[in-house]
Design an enzyme around this catalytic site. Structure first.
Site, mmCIF file in Angstrom:
data_model
loop_
_atom_site.group_PDB
_atom_site.id
_atom_site.type_symbol
_atom_site.label_atom_id
_atom_site.label_comp_id
_atom_site.label_asym_id
_atom_site.label_seq_id
_atom_site.Cartn_x
_atom_site.Cartn_y
_atom_site.Cartn_z
ATOM 1 N N LYS A 67 -5.418 -3.191 0.676
ATOM 2 C CA LYS A 67 -5.116 -2.318 1.819
ATOM 3 C C LYS A 67 -6.047 -2.498 3.019
ATOM 4 O O LYS A 67 -6.206 -1.606 3.840
ATOM 5 C CB LYS A 67 -5.098 -0.819 1.417
ATOM 6 N N SER A 68 -6.614 -3.687 3.114
ATOM 7 C CA SER A 68 -7.510 -3.958 4.241
ATOM 8 C C SER A 68 -6.843 -4.771 5.346
ATOM 9 O O SER A 68 -7.471 -5.071 6.358
ATOM 10 C CB SER A 68 -8.742 -4.716 3.740
ATOM 11 N N HIS A 129 -7.520 -10.750 -4.508
ATOM 12 C CA HIS A 129 -8.324 -9.543 -4.317
ATOM 13 C C HIS A 129 -9.605 -9.596 -5.155
ATOM 14 O O HIS A 129 -10.390 -8.648 -5.146
ATOM 15 C CB HIS A 129 -7.536 -8.288 -4.719
ATOM 16 N N ARG A 149 -12.021 -3.657 6.129
ATOM 17 C CA ARG A 149 -11.530 -2.565 6.966
ATOM 18 C C ARG A 149 -12.372 -1.330 6.714
ATOM 19 O O ARG A 149 -12.972 -1.184 5.641
ATOM 20 C CB ARG A 149 -10.063 -2.294 6.580
ATOM 21 N N LYS A 285 1.468 2.763 8.639
ATOM 22 C CA LYS A 285 1.216 3.168 10.028
ATOM 23 C C LYS A 285 0.559 2.055 10.827
ATOM 24 O O LYS A 285 0.781 1.928 12.018
ATOM 25 C CB LYS A 285 0.278 4.375 10.057
HETATM 26 P P1 A3P Z 1 -1.900 1.772 6.570
HETATM 27 O O1 A3P Z 1 -1.519 2.256 5.215
HETATM 28 O O2 A3P Z 1 -3.144 2.402 7.074
HETATM 29 O O3 A3P Z 1 -0.797 1.848 7.547
HETATM 30 P P2 A3P Z 1 -2.633 -4.701 2.773
HETATM 31 O O4 A3P Z 1 -1.730 -5.620 3.512
HETATM 32 O O5 A3P Z 1 -3.992 -5.264 2.517
HETATM 33 O O6 A3P Z 1 -1.972 -4.137 1.580
HETATM 34 O O7 A3P Z 1 -2.923 -3.493 3.775
HETATM 35 C C1 A3P Z 1 -1.885 -2.633 4.173
HETATM 36 C C2 A3P Z 1 -2.306 -1.913 5.432
HETATM 37 O O8 A3P Z 1 -2.182 -2.809 6.554
HETATM 38 C C3 A3P Z 1 -1.414 -0.734 5.748
HETATM 39 O O9 A3P Z 1 -2.238 0.198 6.432
HETATM 40 C C4 A3P Z 1 -0.365 -1.376 6.628
HETATM 41 O O10 A3P Z 1 0.357 -0.473 7.419
HETATM 42 C C5 A3P Z 1 -1.241 -2.270 7.479
HETATM 43 N N1 A3P Z 1 -0.493 -3.373 8.086
HETATM 44 C C6 A3P Z 1 0.488 -4.124 7.542
HETATM 45 N N2 A3P Z 1 0.938 -5.030 8.411
HETATM 46 C C7 A3P Z 1 0.244 -4.851 9.549
HETATM 47 C C8 A3P Z 1 0.271 -5.486 10.838
HETATM 48 N N3 A3P Z 1 1.123 -6.463 11.103
HETATM 49 N N4 A3P Z 1 -0.605 -5.039 11.770
HETATM 50 C C9 A3P Z 1 -1.461 -4.048 11.505
HETATM 51 N N5 A3P Z 1 -1.530 -3.403 10.321
HETATM 52 C C10 A3P Z 1 -0.690 -3.796 9.351
#
Ligand code: A3P
Length: 318
Positions: A67-68, A129, A149, A285
């Protein structure tokens, strides 16, 4: 090979009886394997990775704590590397989720024999990861892009995501519980701080091998980051490309706004081993600071205290 594999299974079974157990976020338990909280199937994948994965010197790995910004970086790295193969009006990413662009190492090493990657053209791209310290020594000569992040945003994003894919027979998982576990370091691939520091320290030692990025800086300076990414991967942008708007087009193509509105990312599904995840769960988001909608003042103070303490003297600030 079979004998060797049987020995690994024995080691794995023995490990699982001896490792400390903690509460899981998606499944019932996580296990503390060499200092990190990992799910059983990925502990096995780690053993198989060590035994059978053969890195090539040209391999490039995208490493991250969950989730980064993995999905975003996958899209950026893939479209930068393949910029001569696709036009921006008919791009691969218009019809395929970013997660499908290159393999997630853990899933490919879940079963024996692990996926055969020898046919992949170089540079081969992989995502993982796993923290730096859980990777085979042979991989450390390869290039890594690490995306980190702000931890409070990671926590919120992870809690929402894990609730979506949480096993249905488990009791509900409250934010309070997730918060306590995260602070104690107990979440998939945690402790968060040890994960980040494992790559941060390595990046200080070998800056030419590890490009250390922050989600917030990718957001604020997307074009600068994309140019750094290209240079790091050994395929810097030519002046003519920049003039033609290639960097700008990559940033636009990979923006949250653009990707999250594509049909494939609203309706599509991605398989990670046996776990299916809807593409839309990777786009929530995409903002900085959404933690403000979830953490109380008291929680903020507690976690900021931990963050200060853990990163003190490292030179890394969020
Ligand atoms: P949020 O839950 O805060 O919206 P990962 O890809 O490592 O699983 O991380 C997911 C996070 O990145 C989510 O954050 C997601 O919305 C955000 N994310 C995915 N695609 C993105 C993009 N193109 N630009 C910015 N953030 C993005």
């Amino acid at each position: 090979h079979e004998d060797h594999y049987n020995k690994i299974c024995e080691d794995y079974n023995h490990l699982m009886e001896t490792l400390p157990k903690g509460n899981g976020w998606r499944a019932k338990h996580l296990y503390n394997y060499n200092g990190f909280w990992i799910s059983p199937k990925y502990i096995k994948a780690n053993l198989l990775l060590h035994a059978y994965f053969k890195p090539q010197p040209t391999d490039i790995f995208l490493a991250s704590f969950m989730k980064s910004g993995t999905t975003w970086l996958k899209a950026l790295i893939f479209s930068t590397l393949t910029r001569h193969l696709y036009s921006f009006s008919a791009h691969y990413l218009h019809h395929h989720g970013p997660q499908s662009t290159f393999p997630f190492l853990e899933s490919e090493c879940e079963n024996f024999p692990i996926t055969d990657f020898t046919h992949m053209s170089s540079p081969r791209l992989f995502a993982t990861h796993f923290p730096r310290t859980l990777l085979p020594e042979s991989m450390t000569s390869c290039k890594f892009v690490y995306i980190c992040r702000e931890p409070k945003d990671v926590l919120v994003s992870k809690w929402v995501f894990m609730n979506k894919i949480r096993e249905k027979d488990l009791p509900p998982f409250s934010f309070d519980e997730a918060f306590d576990l995260f602070c104690e370091g107990v979440s998939n691939y945690g402790p968060f701080w040890e994960h980040v520091l494992s790559y941060w320290r390595a990046s200080l030692e070998s800056p030419e091998k590890i490009l250390f990025l922050k989600y917030e800086e990718v957001k604020r300076q997307s074009e600068v980051v994309v140019r750094r990414l290209a240079a790091f991967m050994g395929i810097p942008f030519m002046a003519e490309e920049v003039e033609k708007g290639v960097v700008e087009n990559i940033v636009k193509l990979c923006s949250f706004e653009n990707l999250s509105n594509l049909e494939v990312n609203k309706k599509g599904v991605e398989k990670f081993g046996t776990v299916e995840v809807e593409n839309r769960e990777f786009f929530r988001k995409g903002e900085i600071g959404d933690w403000r909608n979830y953490l109380s003042d008291e929680m903020k103070q507690r976690i900021d205290g931990i963050i200060d303490e853990k990163f003190k003297g490292s030179g890394l600030i969020f």
